[in-house]
Write a protein that holds these residues in place. Structure first.
Motif, PDB file in Angstrom:
ATOM      1  N   VAL A 534       0.867  -1.170   0.000  1.00 36.93           N
ATOM      2  CA  VAL A 534       0.000   0.000   0.000  1.00 36.93           C
ATOM      3  C   VAL A 534       0.908   1.225   0.000  1.00 36.93           C
ATOM      4  CG1 VAL A 534      -1.907  -1.153   1.173  1.00 36.93           C
ATOM      5  CG2 VAL A 534      -0.157   0.006   2.530  1.00 36.93           C
ATOM      6  N   SER A 535       0.358   2.417  -0.017  1.00 37.12           N
ATOM      7  CA  SER A 535       1.189   3.622  -0.016  1.00 37.12           C
ATOM      8  C   SER A 535       1.189   4.281   1.354  1.00 37.12           C
ATOM      9  CB  SER A 535       0.680   4.616  -1.061  1.00 37.12           C
ATOM     10  OG  SER A 535      -0.557   5.180  -0.660  1.00 37.12           O
ATOM     11  N   VAL A 536       2.218   5.082   1.601  1.00 32.24           N
ATOM     12  CA  VAL A 536       2.327   5.835   2.856  1.00 32.24           C
ATOM     13  C   VAL A 536       1.120   6.749   3.015  1.00 32.24           C
ATOM     14  CG1 VAL A 536       3.643   7.642   4.034  1.00 32.24           C
ATOM     15  CG2 VAL A 536       4.850   5.719   2.968  1.00 32.24           C
ATOM     16  N   ARG A 537       0.733   7.385   1.907  1.00 36.36           N
ATOM     17  CA  ARG A 537      -0.407   8.312   1.957  1.00 36.36           C
ATOM     18  C   ARG A 537      -1.681   7.584   2.365  1.00 36.36           C
ATOM     19  NH1 ARG A 537      -1.126  12.013  -3.199  1.00 36.36           N
ATOM     20  NH2 ARG A 537       0.965  12.577  -2.474  1.00 36.36           N
ATOM     21  N   GLN A 538      -1.864   6.341   1.869  1.00 40.62           N
ATOM     22  CA  GLN A 538      -3.057   5.571   2.238  1.00 40.62           C
ATOM     23  C   GLN A 538      -3.073   5.250   3.731  1.00 40.62           C
ATOM     24  OE1 GLN A 538      -2.423   2.445  -0.692  1.00 40.62           O
ATOM     25  NE2 GLN A 538      -4.373   2.919  -1.673  1.00 40.62           N
ATOM     26  N   ILE A 539      -1.933   4.800   4.265  1.00 39.39           N
ATOM     27  CA  ILE A 539      -1.858   4.469   5.696  1.00 39.39           C
ATOM     28  C   ILE A 539      -2.177   5.694   6.540  1.00 39.39           C
ATOM     29  CG2 ILE A 539      -0.388   3.640   7.570  1.00 39.39           C
ATOM     30  CD1 ILE A 539       1.192   2.044   5.543  1.00 39.39           C
ATOM     31  N   ALA A 540      -1.580   6.847   6.156  1.00 34.76           N
ATOM     32  CA  ALA A 540      -1.818   8.079   6.904  1.00 34.76           C
ATOM     33  C   ALA A 540      -3.297   8.454   6.869  1.00 34.76           C
ATOM     34  CB  ALA A 540      -0.958   9.206   6.334  1.00 34.76           C
ATOM     35  N   SER A 541      -3.929   8.292   5.708  1.00 35.76           N
ATOM     36  CA  SER A 541      -5.346   8.646   5.561  1.00 35.76           C
ATOM     37  C   SER A 541      -6.237   7.700   6.361  1.00 35.76           C
ATOM     38  CB  SER A 541      -5.728   8.614   4.081  1.00 35.76           C
ATOM     39  OG  SER A 541      -7.113   8.825   3.912  1.00 35.76           O
ATOM     40  N   TRP A 542      -5.967   6.395   6.267  1.00 33.41           N
ATOM     41  CA  TRP A 542      -6.793   5.417   6.982  1.00 33.41           C
ATOM     42  C   TRP A 542      -6.746   5.618   8.498  1.00 33.41           C
ATOM     43  CZ3 TRP A 542      -4.135   1.031   3.809  1.00 33.41           C
ATOM     44  CH2 TRP A 542      -4.712   0.977   2.523  1.00 33.41           C
ATOM     45  N   ASN A 543      -5.602   6.077   9.007  1.00 37.40           N
ATOM     46  CA  ASN A 543      -5.416   6.175  10.460  1.00 37.40           C
ATOM     47  C   ASN A 543      -5.431   7.610  10.973  1.00 37.40           C
ATOM     48  OD1 ASN A 543      -4.634   3.233  11.415  1.00 37.40           O
ATOM     49  ND2 ASN A 543      -3.646   3.573   9.428  1.00 37.40           N
ATOM     50  N   LYS A 544      -5.701   8.552  10.046  1.00 38.76           N
ATOM     51  CA  LYS A 544      -5.772   9.969  10.415  1.00 38.76           C
ATOM     52  C   LYS A 544      -4.533  10.400  11.196  1.00 38.76           C
ATOM     53  CE  LYS A 544     -10.814  10.423  10.423  1.00 38.76           C
ATOM     54  NZ  LYS A 544     -11.072   9.180   9.688  1.00 38.76           N
ATOM     55  N   ILE A 545      -3.362  10.077  10.627  1.00 35.75           N
ATOM     56  CA  ILE A 545      -2.099  10.463  11.252  1.00 35.75           C
ATOM     57  C   ILE A 545      -1.293  11.286  10.266  1.00 35.75           C
ATOM     58  CG2 ILE A 545      -1.982   8.473  12.805  1.00 35.75           C
ATOM     59  CD1 ILE A 545      -0.105   7.136  10.835  1.00 35.75           C
ATOM     60  N   ASP A 546      -0.325  12.012  10.782  1.00 36.43           N
ATOM     61  CA  ASP A 546       0.570  12.840   9.976  1.00 36.43           C
ATOM     62  C   ASP A 546       1.687  11.967   9.432  1.00 36.43           C
ATOM     63  OD1 ASP A 546       2.368  14.649   8.933  1.00 36.43           O
ATOM     64  OD2 ASP A 546       2.048  16.131  10.509  1.00 36.43           O
ATOM     65  N   SER A 547       1.823  11.900   8.117  1.00 33.30           N
ATOM     66  CA  SER A 547       2.841  11.035   7.511  1.00 33.30           C
ATOM     67  C   SER A 547       4.251  11.482   7.839  1.00 33.30           C
ATOM     68  CB  SER A 547       2.659  10.988   5.991  1.00 33.30           C
ATOM     69  OG  SER A 547       2.798  12.290   5.432  1.00 33.30           O
ATOM     70  N   GLY A 548       4.402  12.722   8.336  1.00 32.76           N
ATOM     71  CA  GLY A 548       5.741  13.199   8.674  1.00 32.76           C
ATOM     72  C   GLY A 548       6.170  12.873  10.087  1.00 32.76           C
ATOM     73  N   LYS A 549       5.260  12.322  10.919  1.00 33.04           N
ATOM     74  CA  LYS A 549       5.607  12.021  12.312  1.00 33.04           C
ATOM     75  C   LYS A 549       6.090  10.584  12.438  1.00 33.04           C
ATOM     76  CE  LYS A 549       2.708  15.434  14.629  1.00 33.04           C
ATOM     77  NZ  LYS A 549       1.680  15.686  15.650  1.00 33.04           N
ATOM     78  N   TYR A 550       6.886  10.354  13.467  1.00 35.68           N
ATOM     79  CA  TYR A 550       7.452   9.029  13.681  1.00 35.68           C
ATOM     80  C   TYR A 550       6.448   8.132  14.418  1.00 35.68           C
ATOM     81  CZ  TYR A 550      11.769  11.323  12.389  1.00 35.68           C
ATOM     82  OH  TYR A 550      12.714  12.018  11.701  1.00 35.68           O
ATOM     83  N   LEU A 551       6.472   6.853  14.057  1.00 30.99           N
ATOM     84  CA  LEU A 551       5.613   5.879  14.713  1.00 30.99           C
ATOM     85  C   LEU A 551       6.224   5.441  16.035  1.00 30.99           C
ATOM     86  CD1 LEU A 551       4.735   3.649  11.616  1.00 30.99           C
ATOM     87  CD2 LEU A 551       3.343   5.455  12.637  1.00 30.99           C
TER      88      LEU A 551
END
Length: 567
Positions: A534-551
């Motif tokens: 999947v893409s980073v953008r999809q994961i960020a969208s599905w989980n309502k998180i900022d793609s620039g922040k660390y997990l």
């Protein structure tokens, strides 16, 4: 080591006359009358002018104290922070932004369309600023302290926002690397090493020292004109000097705003001025700055010799990613055998790291494996297979040269943990770039061996991809030379238009499942995206998180994965 408060210093270590200087600074008689003395609910907000007045009083008193104590500028900056940390009635609660404002020196009253354009962009992207300043928290205190120590304009502490968004791993298409974006030639001029183990351009301490020294020299070259100096930092001193001479010859003004410079440079200086305006008066632009503590984030620990970074993180009781983020100059799984022999660790973990490091036997600093040399082996091939270097293997086995014999035994220094533990090493970061999934790139992953005459431009044309994309996938810049025999990863789009109908129909028959995933040590959004196609953008969208922040390890994610079959 815990910091010693100034109360203790004045009580136990200073002569009575100096103790009176200290205590005199904190009496109610010295508090400016305009400051609000209560913190009860309903208290009026202290204005910027009132806060500046308080700090002017504080600064005059502290400068006198520093003169009496004979402290260096660096010691002064550190002790200023200690002084502010206890209950000083002269000062309200100040954070690092307040401290930074006191060293602002540039003319921020300038009104220019280029500045306005940058201001508008920042105001429209508050999440970007929040993300950048969150990333800056690790480094900002150190940068501000060094700017003060060199008596430079405080606005320069914001320059890494313009250069790299405070990303110490940033690498630009112009071969610039690190928080301050040094190109190789300038880095070499300032004595920053760059080899397989270590890149000084990414080192927080070395790059900050070099950047501020460089800016200071440029300012002297341009006779105190900081806008010219900043433009030269971006495009080179020669570029700015030539433009000045042309304007002078034509009878035109030679101020920055009148010069004809590269488009990037003409936007570069306005970006810094716009940022400084926002920091000075965020309320005016409807923004709220994320507070940054006016305390050191990290301490420097002398390791005295090479050490495995996973081992060091364990000794300091921090995550390996935190260690890499504070020590981005180290490119591999261990510190460099040639130094610098130091590690930055969060200040609260420094005592723990020092204590554990002292009890660690020298033999356990690195992992080791015995290897029996086979026919056809070379020291270079062995080193590559073990993610090591010929030099390190030679030193470990007290060898004078690279000669080896089949059947001989070698002691090989190896990582003490699996590759996933070193997720921010250069090799693992490169694998993440090369591991972009097909849905993200729209291409087919191929391995390509460079032939004589190849260039990024010719390969990009052949595979219908951008030159910058192609270079980035391989940890390079488009201007880097391609040597015959070098292996490249290419996400080629050349065959996309000739896909068979069967392939297309197969890709249309998707079965999507909802999958729960718990973040593990060393995970990143890019790594998880590659694992589940999947893409980073999809994961960020599905989980309502900022793609620039660390997990964070243990964090739960929801993924929607195609389980049709092999793809």
């Amino acid at each position: 080591m815990p910091l010693i408060s100034y109360k203790k210093i004045s009580t136990f270590f200073l002569p009575a006359s100096l103790a009176m200087v200290l205590t005199g600074c904190v009496t109610s008689q010295n508090k400016p009358q305009s400051l609000v003395e209560t913190t009860e609910p309903g208290t009026p907000i202290v204005s910027a002018e009132q806060r500046f007045a308080a700090l002017e009083t504080y600064r005059a008193q502290s400068q006198q104290l520093v003169s009496d104590l004979g402290l260096s500028s660096v010691e002064h900056a550190d002790r200023q922070t200690q002084w502010r940390s206890w209950d000083n009635p002269v000062l309200p609660d100040f954070d690092l932004w307040d401290r930074l404002l006191q060293s602002f020196k540039l003319d921020l009253d300038v009104e220019h369309p280029r500045v306005t354009a940058q201001l508008n962009w920042y105001v429209k992207h508050p999440r970007y600023l929040e993300r950048v300043f969150t990333r800056a928290e690790r480094y900002m205190y150190h940068v501000v302290t060094q700017v003060e120590a060199k008596n430079l304009p405080g606005e320069l502490a914001l320059l890494p926002v313009v250069e790299s968004a405070f990303d110490p791993f940033a690498y630009s298409h112009g071969r610039a690397s690190g928080m301050w974006q040094f190109i190789p030639s300038t880095a070499k001029y300032f004595g920053m090493d760059n080899d397989w183990w270590y890149d000084g351009r990414r080192d927080v301490i070395d790059s900050t020292e070099a950047a501020l020294s460089y800016l200071d020299r440029l300012n002297q070259r341009f006779e105190g004109d900081w806008l010219h100096a900043l433009a030269a930092y971006n495009s080179g001193g020669g570029t700015v000097s030539i433009s000045i001479r042309k304007n002078r010859k034509s009878g035109k003004n030679t101020d920055f705003w009148s010069l004809k410079l590269p488009d990037e440079t003409e936007a570069y200086v306005p970006k810094l001025i716009a940022l400084a305006k926002l920091v000075k008066n965020p309320e005016k632009y409807g923004l709220t700055l994320r507070p940054i503590s006016n305390q050191p984030y990290f301490a420097v620990v002398n390791t005295k010799a090479q050490i495995d970074l996973a081992q060091a993180a364990k000794l300091a009781d921090i995550s390996i990613n935190e260690l890499y983020l504070l020590n981005p100059g180290f490119s591999q799984w261990a510190t460099s055998p040639d130094g610098p022999h130091r590690l930055l660790v969060p200040i609260d973990n420094a005592d723990t790291f020092n204590r554990n490091l002292k009890t660690l036997p020298a033999s356990e600093r690195l992992g080791w494996q015995r290897y029996s040399v086979k026919s056809g082996d070379s020291l270079i091939s062995i080193a590559k297979s073990f993610r090591s270097t010929p030099e390190l293997i030679r030193n470990a086995n007290q060898m004078r040269n690279n000669s080896i014999r089949a059947g001989s035994k070698l002691l090989i220094p190896i990582p003490k943990a699996s590759a996933s533990h070193y997720a921010l090493s250069s090799g693992q970061r490169l694998k993440v770039k090369q591991g972009y999934d097909r849905s993200h790139t729209g291409g087919d992953k191929i391995e390509y061996q460079v032939k004589k005459g190849d260039s990024f431009w010719s390969l990009s044309r052949k595979h219908k991809v951008g030159t910058r994309e192609l270079a980035s996938w391989n940890g390079m810049a488009p201007t880097d030379p391609l040597m015959p025999g070098k292996k490249l990863i290419i996400w080629s789009k050349a065959n996309q238009t000739t896909k068979s109908i069967a392939q297309r129909s197969s890709s249309d028959r998707k079965v999507i499942r909802r999958v729960g995933y718990k973040v593990r040590q060393g995970d990143s959004l890019a790594r998880i995206a590659g694992k589940f196609n999947v893409s980073v953008r999809q994961i960020a969208s599905w989980n309502k998180i900022d793609s620039g922040k660390y997990l964070q390890p243990g964090q739960s994610l929801t993924l929607y994965v195609d389980v049709t079959g092999n793809r």
